[in-house]
Scaffold this motif. Structure first.
Motif, short mmCIF file in Angstrom:
data_model
loop_
_atom_site.label_atom_id
_atom_site.label_comp_id
_atom_site.label_asym_id
_atom_site.label_seq_id
_atom_site.Cartn_x
_atom_site.Cartn_y
_atom_site.Cartn_z
N GLU A 33 0.88 -1.14 -0.29
CA GLU A 33 -0.22 -0.57 -0.29
C GLU A 33 0.98 1.48 0.05
O GLU A 33 1.56 1.40 0.75
CB GLU A 33 -0.97 -0.23 1.46
CG GLU A 33 -2.25 -1.38 1.51
CD GLU A 33 -3.06 -0.60 0.26
OE1 GLU A 33 -3.36 0.24 -0.34
OE2 GLU A 33 -3.71 -2.64 -0.16
N PRO A 34 0.33 2.48 -0.58
CA PRO A 34 1.07 3.53 -0.24
C PRO A 34 1.42 3.99 0.85
O PRO A 34 0.74 4.00 1.64
CB PRO A 34 0.07 4.73 -1.59
CG PRO A 34 -1.17 3.63 -1.50
CD PRO A 34 -1.33 2.43 -1.56
N LYS A 35 2.76 4.64 0.81
CA LYS A 35 3.19 5.84 2.15
C LYS A 35 3.98 6.63 2.34
O LYS A 35 4.35 6.33 1.52
CB LYS A 35 3.31 3.93 3.46
CG LYS A 35 3.63 4.42 4.90
CD LYS A 35 4.17 3.32 5.50
CE LYS A 35 4.27 3.98 6.74
NZ LYS A 35 4.87 2.12 7.13
N GLU A 36 3.63 7.21 3.02
CA GLU A 36 4.59 8.73 3.39
C GLU A 36 5.94 8.09 3.05
O GLU A 36 5.65 7.17 4.01
CB GLU A 36 3.92 9.77 4.02
CG GLU A 36 4.92 11.43 4.66
CD GLU A 36 4.63 11.64 5.12
OE1 GLU A 36 4.98 13.01 4.75
OE2 GLU A 36 3.30 11.96 5.47
N GLY A 37 6.74 8.74 2.43
CA GLY A 37 8.13 8.63 2.79
C GLY A 37 8.81 7.17 1.38
O GLY A 37 9.30 6.54 1.87
N TYR A 38 7.89 6.54 0.80
CA TYR A 38 8.30 5.39 0.07
C TYR A 38 7.48 5.60 -1.65
O TYR A 38 6.99 6.60 -1.51
CB TYR A 38 6.55 3.89 0.39
CG TYR A 38 7.67 3.53 2.07
CD1 TYR A 38 7.85 1.93 1.77
CD2 TYR A 38 6.96 4.07 2.33
CE1 TYR A 38 8.35 1.31 2.56
CE2 TYR A 38 7.58 3.44 3.77
CZ TYR A 38 7.83 1.90 3.72
OH TYR A 38 8.64 1.58 4.77
N ILE A 39 7.58 5.04 -2.19
CA ILE A 39 8.14 5.29 -3.71
C ILE A 39 7.60 4.09 -4.39
O ILE A 39 7.56 3.25 -3.70
CB ILE A 39 9.22 6.03 -4.17
CG1 ILE A 39 9.02 6.42 -6.04
CG2 ILE A 39 10.35 4.48 -3.91
CD1 ILE A 39 9.92 7.12 -6.45
N ARG A 40 6.89 4.16 -5.33
CA ARG A 40 6.34 2.54 -6.25
C ARG A 40 7.71 2.08 -6.90
O ARG A 40 8.51 3.00 -7.77
CB ARG A 40 5.68 3.54 -7.24
CG ARG A 40 4.58 1.84 -8.32
CD ARG A 40 4.25 1.57 -8.13
NE ARG A 40 3.31 0.48 -8.61
CZ ARG A 40 2.64 0.39 -9.64
NH1 ARG A 40 1.28 1.27 -9.40
NH2 ARG A 40 1.60 -0.85 -10.12
N LEU A 41 7.75 0.77 -6.41
CA LEU A 41 8.77 -0.05 -7.41
C LEU A 41 7.94 -0.62 -8.83
O LEU A 41 6.84 -1.31 -8.47
CB LEU A 41 9.50 -1.36 -6.59
CG LEU A 41 9.54 -1.84 -6.97
CD1 LEU A 41 11.18 -1.36 -7.55
CD2 LEU A 41 10.21 -2.77 -6.09
#
Length: 543
Positions: A33-41
């Protein structure tokens, strides 16, 4: 390419572009799931029909791309796959093509999809296993037109290939339509609807199996049938034969397995011998005149008639019909029969129907004379479907080559020449089945679209009025050897479309319709043929 168009340059791929491979973070960092501080791989599967969104920590060290960037698949079956339209961090199975500002993104995308790039990439011996790198691409050619020409080519390809894609979408509907047509024929055949008119003139037929008629199956009443018809259990319509034999005794005998039979059609896809198939265990002996039925996964509907003897898989039943064989085959291919057998299949892991269950399946049986008439009519109707299917396969093969033909023309600089636009393919198929009318029709037409000015907008402008170039030895040799010209001269009064030229059996020198465009263009230039009409109605005839 022997001669480049004015303003074009031939360069090495890596002299223009840089290749940036992706990074592979550990799975322990993956979240769904998307989350702040993360980026789509981004992974290869994310550019398909079933993406699996994955997110990783954005540590500022990832190799990233924007929606406008172009990525290339680096490994396995995805080598050379062109991906674009998504932003994020891309993994090691992808490589980004970094381009300078003087290269148009659309032009680059089409170039990468063309055989000019894809063919040498497929020939890299290490690419599928280990992935390619920048050095591997250093020998690849890149055709670089001026930037404005790049944009113009990309726009034209957008338009032309969209038409090809639309034709492909229409073409892809045909197998489903064919399947429905076949089943509608079989349903009409096995319910009495197909021979409704015939029965009115042949009402004195007697059913020799009347003493075996049944009224219900599996505790339920069976559907009503026409006068003179009745249901019998499968055991009263056919005998299931079991004759296991050692295949080593007949290594040259034909061997039939379920994978040799096409689902739903009764077609045998290939004939191989016992030895070629590497058969070891005992198999059933079958004989000419029997039906071979696959008891494994009965919902796959694999059944065929044989006019030769051989061995079949132990997962198949040789069946000897007590009624007309062709009629019984039609029954066994019908949706109703498949529904019955599928309900009786045992085991979950590998469904199959045993002899006891198969022998109880109800079979609708008309009088013998009507069985013969049904077999005749269904044979005629299904033969029409065969013709359509052959035309479909030919059209599909032609369409599959068309994209590369158009791209090849674009990167030769020929996309905007009068005879180089594209082909438009139109398909129509219709089928109806009832007591008085049974038709299957198919129309396939490929028309040449020309950029030649229309006479309504430019006075007295026609391509056939182009002045002939001065004759020389090369032109005379071309005239002598031109297969297109020979064809058109066989009947100078007859005009032919490009599709007619392409499909004729008299021509065997062209692999794609693209070659015909080139030859027609030269024949027009030499004033040896004339063009009749414009756009999709264009035809040609010899002068």
């Amino acid at each position: 390419m022997s001669q480049l168009p004015p303003g074009w340059e031939l360069k090495k791929f890596t002299d223009v572009f840089d290749i940036n491979g992706g990074t592979q973070p550990p799975k322990s960092e993956f979240i769904s799931e998307p989350k702040e501080g993360y980026i789509r791989l981004l992974q290869i599967r994310d550019f398909g029909a079933k993406p699996v969104p994955t997110y990783i920590p954005d540590n500022g060290k990832r190799r990233t791309c924007t929606e406008d960037d172009i990525l290339i698949g680096r490994y396995g079956a995805s080598v050379g796959r062109i991906c674009t339209g998504m932003s994020g961090a891309y993994n090691v199975a992808l490589a980004k093509v970094a381009k300078p500002d003087y290269i148009d993104t659309g032009y680059l995308k089409y170039f990468l999809k063309s055989d000019v790039f894809q063919r040498p990439l497929s020939m890299l011996s290490r690419s599928a296993q280990n992935g390619f790198n920048k050095k591997d691409l250093s020998t690849f050619d890149f055709y670089q037109p001026p930037l404005e020409d790049q944009k113009r080519i990309a726009d034209k390809l957008d338009s032309v290939l969209a038409k090809v894609e639309g034709a492909q979408a229409r073409l892809d509907k045909i197998p489903t339509i064919l399947k429905r047509f076949r089943q509608s024929v079989l349903a009409a055949a096995t319910s009495g609807e197909l021979t409704k008119d015939w029965r009115e003139e042949n009402s004195d037929s007697v059913n020799t199996l009347a003493e075996f008629f049944i009224a219900e199956y599996d505790g339920k009443d069976l559907a009503e049938l026409p006068q003179g018809w009745g249901y019998v259990s499968f055991k009263d319509a056919a005998d299931i034969k079991s004759n296991l034999t050692d295949p080593k005794l007949t290594p040259d005998a034909i061997h039939l397995a379920p994978n040799h039979i096409e689902a739903n059609t009764g077609k045998i896809l290939e004939l191989v011998t016992v030895e070629q198939d590497g058969v070891k265990s005992n198999k059933h002996q079958f004989y000419a005149g029997q039906i071979i039925y696959s008891k494994i996964r009965p919902y796959l509907n694999k059944v065929c008639a044989v006019d030769f003897e051989g061995l079949c898989s132990a997962d198949m039943y040789p069946i000897e019909a007590k009624v007309n064989r062709e009629y019984l085959l039609n029954v066994m291919l019908s949706d109703e029969f498949v529904n019955y057998t599928s309900q009786q299949q045992g085991r979950v892991v590998l469904p199959k129907i045993n002899q006891k269950a198969l022998n109880k399946i109800p079979v609708p049986v008309p009088p013998e004379a009507e069985q013969l008439e049904i077999s005749r009519l269904t044979s005629e109707l299904l033969a029409k479907a065969e013709v359509v299917e052959k035309q479909y396969n030919a059209a599909k093969a032609r369409l599959n080559k068309l994209n590369q033909s158009i791209l090849a023309r674009a990167f030769k600089g020929d996309l905007f020449l009068p005879l180089s636009e594209s082909t438009a393919i139109k398909f129509r198929i219709a089928g109806s089945t009832n007591s008085s009318e049974n038709t299957a029709s198919f129309e396939l037409k490929t028309d040449l679209i020309s950029d030649v000015p229309d006479s309504s907008t430019v006075d007295n402008t026609k391509i056939d009025q182009v002045s002939a170039a001065p004759a020389n030895d090369e032109d005379l040799e071309f005239e002598k050897n031109s297969e297109v010209l020979k064809l058109l001269r066989t009947n100078k009064k007859r005009s032919r479309s490009v599709q007619e030229i392409f499909d004729t059996n008299e021509l065997n020198t062209f692999e794609t319709i693209d070659n015909i465009f080139i030859e027609l263009k030269k024949l027009l230039k030499l004033n040896l043929i004339e063009q009749l009409g414009n756009g999709i109605n264009t035809k040609f005839k010899a002068k």
